[in-house]
Design a protein around this motif. Sequence first.
Motif, PDB file in Angstrom:
ATOM      1  N   ASN A 206      49.380  20.718  37.993  1.00 16.03           N
ATOM      2  CA  ASN A 206      50.559  20.676  37.106  1.00 16.03           C
ATOM      3  C   ASN A 206      51.863  20.434  37.851  1.00 16.03           C
ATOM      4  O   ASN A 206      52.933  20.916  37.444  1.00 16.03           O
ATOM      5  CB  ASN A 206      50.665  21.977  36.289  1.00 16.03           C
TER       6      ASN A 206
ATOM      7  N   THR B 237      52.942  21.516  40.695  1.00 19.02           N
ATOM      8  CA  THR B 237      53.484  22.561  41.569  1.00 19.02           C
ATOM      9  C   THR B 237      53.383  22.104  43.022  1.00 19.02           C
ATOM     10  O   THR B 237      52.511  21.313  43.381  1.00 19.02           O
ATOM     11  CB  THR B 237      52.713  23.886  41.409  1.00 19.02           C
ATOM     12  N   ARG B 238      54.269  22.618  43.856  1.00 10.24           N
ATOM     13  CA  ARG B 238      54.241  22.272  45.280  1.00 10.24           C
ATOM     14  C   ARG B 238      53.499  23.366  46.035  1.00 10.24           C
ATOM     15  O   ARG B 238      53.805  24.544  45.864  1.00 10.24           O
ATOM     16  CB  ARG B 238      55.660  22.093  45.807  1.00 10.24           C
TER      17      ARG B 238
ATOM     18  N   GLU C 149      45.059  27.808  44.832  1.00 14.23           N
ATOM     19  CA  GLU C 149      45.869  26.588  44.910  1.00 14.23           C
ATOM     20  C   GLU C 149      45.016  25.320  45.000  1.00 14.23           C
ATOM     21  O   GLU C 149      45.481  24.234  44.651  1.00 14.23           O
ATOM     22  CB  GLU C 149      46.789  26.649  46.143  1.00 14.23           C
TER      23      GLU C 149
END
Length: 199
Positions: A46, A48-49, A117
């Motif tokens: 989505n 995100t870093r 992640e």
Amino acid sequence: GKILCETVIAVFAILFLLPSSLLLALLVKITSRGPVLYRAKRMGVNGTRIEVWKFRTMYADADRKLEQMLAENPEMEKEWREKFKLDKDPRITPLGAFLRKTSLDELPQFLNVIRGEMAVIGPRPIVEKEIEYYGPHYEVFSRVKPGITGLWQVSGRSETTYERRIALDMYYINNWSIWLDYYIFLKTVKEVFSCHGAK
């Protein structure tokens, strides 16, 4: 289902590979100056870093040296712009070349899986600048966690064109099945033992 299974795999992998990982960490530390781990900035699910963890394979100040090399060498700059990697990268240490060839530099990414992640198997982690190359595909691409290994990694890897990388990522996402994951996992094991990792 898949998330729980991959977390269990990651925990077992970390425990099983702990002695090897400690040895590799020691070798990285004593063969070149700098930290043991390198945190590569990548795009997660989505948009995100995230920071993808790897054993450091380059000399210290590699990012600064890259900017200098690209500014001084137009051919190298063109190759980097097209592939986001260099076939003959002078920043890589001798041990780093071995770690990349065997894909052992990616072992710390099992920690990224436990943190939620990354996935064990999934599309290739990309940097922010690569989003534009995915174009309209990125919306679908970004819904899936990047993987330690995936279809691109077992399909020629460094020898593939950028367009084929994107096509392989999208094929995996649009045609996912547990059998495809089994195929990629078994092919990854074969690639690692035959040393067909990244260049």
